[in-house]
Design an enzyme around this catalytic site. Sequence first.
Site, PDB file in Angstrom:
ATOM      1  CG  ASP A 121      -1.421  -0.895  -4.904  1.00  0.00           C
ATOM      2  OD1 ASP A 121      -0.296  -1.095  -4.407  1.00  0.00           O
ATOM      3  OD2 ASP A 121      -1.875  -1.573  -5.850  1.00  0.00           O
ATOM      4  CG  HIS A 153       6.207   2.197   2.018  1.00  0.00           C
ATOM      5  ND1 HIS A 153       5.062   1.845   1.350  1.00  0.00           N
ATOM      6  CD2 HIS A 153       7.048   1.137   1.887  1.00  0.00           C
ATOM      7  CE1 HIS A 153       5.196   0.621   0.839  1.00  0.00           C
ATOM      8  NE2 HIS A 153       6.397   0.180   1.143  1.00  0.00           N
ATOM      9  CG  LEU A 182     -12.716  10.415  10.455  1.00  0.00           C
ATOM     10  CD1 LEU A 182     -13.657   9.995   9.328  1.00  0.00           C
ATOM     11  CD2 LEU A 182     -11.507  11.144   9.859  1.00  0.00           C
TER      12      LEU A 182
HETATM   13  C1  FPP Z   1       0.970  -0.474  -0.983  1.00  0.00           C
HETATM   14  O1  FPP Z   1       1.910   0.046  -1.909  1.00  0.00           O
HETATM   15  C2  FPP Z   1       1.157   0.153   0.304  1.00  0.00           C
HETATM   16  C3  FPP Z   1       1.456  -0.485   1.447  1.00  0.00           C
HETATM   17  C4  FPP Z   1       1.644  -1.949   1.539  1.00  0.00           C
HETATM   18  C5  FPP Z   1       1.645   0.259   2.696  1.00  0.00           C
HETATM   19  C6  FPP Z   1       0.709   1.401   2.966  1.00  0.00           C
HETATM   20  C7  FPP Z   1       1.266   2.149   4.098  1.00  0.00           C
HETATM   21  C8  FPP Z   1       1.361   3.482   4.190  1.00  0.00           C
HETATM   22  C9  FPP Z   1       0.819   4.432   3.204  1.00  0.00           C
HETATM   23  C10 FPP Z   1       2.093   3.998   5.370  1.00  0.00           C
HETATM   24  C11 FPP Z   1       1.376   4.744   6.402  1.00  0.00           C
HETATM   25  C12 FPP Z   1       0.151   4.195   6.953  1.00  0.00           C
HETATM   26  C13 FPP Z   1      -0.446   4.704   8.066  1.00  0.00           C
HETATM   27  C14 FPP Z   1      -1.821   4.282   8.417  1.00  0.00           C
HETATM   28  C15 FPP Z   1       0.208   5.691   8.921  1.00  0.00           C
HETATM   29  P1  FPP Z   1       2.982  -0.930  -2.539  1.00  0.00           P
HETATM   30  O2  FPP Z   1       4.206  -0.871  -1.736  1.00  0.00           O
HETATM   31  O3  FPP Z   1       2.389  -2.303  -2.684  1.00  0.00           O
HETATM   32  O4  FPP Z   1       3.190  -0.265  -3.928  1.00  0.00           O
HETATM   33  P2  FPP Z   1       3.595  -0.985  -5.291  1.00  0.00           P
HETATM   34  O5  FPP Z   1       2.390  -1.795  -5.701  1.00  0.00           O
HETATM   35  O6  FPP Z   1       3.847   0.156  -6.208  1.00  0.00           O
HETATM   36  O7  FPP Z   1       4.778  -1.828  -5.010  1.00  0.00           O
END
Ligand code: FPP
Length: 234
Positions: free
Chosen positions: A20, A37, A131
Amino acid sequence: MNLLDLNQENIPNHVAIIMDGNGRWATKRNKPRVFGHNEGMKRVVDVVENSLTIGIKYLTLYAFSTENWKRPKKEIDFLMQILIKYIDEQLNRLISNGVKINILGDIEPLPDKVVDKINYAIDSTKSNSKLILNIAINYGSRQEILRAVNLAVKDGKEVSEEEFSSYLYTKDQPDVDLLIRPGGEKRLSNFLLYQMSYAELYFSDIYWPDFKMEELLEAVKWYQERNRRFGGLK
Ligand code: FPP
């Protein structure tokens, strides 16, 4: 903190992470959310390598929830692109490092080229076992539990806890030992509710794009200081 500060006898077997804070990390830098991201993906690369180094055997990453479809289409498209990019750039390394990719969730509704890429990655890593990398995509824990119940009903039987686990996406895997949630929120967000019954919960204010080896070591060290009783006495 370094690797030697950890007790090698008590490495968590299964670590799950809610990645997050990508959006806020980017906003703080006056950049679009997707920039966060993209940086978050680099930490995925790192956390996989670092888990191998530490000796974690099961790593589960929450990449896209069943609720994430509510985000703007542009952001969803970008997240799908990032999954493809991750596999394109990392698959060879994953194969040679002994990482097996497993998906938690229903990938059917994803764009065809994402589904094809994921299936290719699953197939290419299927004989690995060092893993297990579970990537939760279009995943929701309630949906997973209901799916398991319905599969058991279809099989026409009453099930034990052990049998029930075999209907989950994490079939044949141990329960989560340590949940890590960076980003400042203290909630589970419909993630692995059944598998986390006895997990230790580690929350950190650091945003996921800043979550590097040092932070992972801190979390594992914190885990090692917990006294896990599983409802009993110690
Ligand atoms: C939450 O942060 C994150 C996500 C919804 C996406 C997570 C995805 C990645 C890290 C991309 C890569 C993944 C893989 C497995 C290759 P948010 O956008 O909700 O953050 P915020 O709460 O600050 O808005």
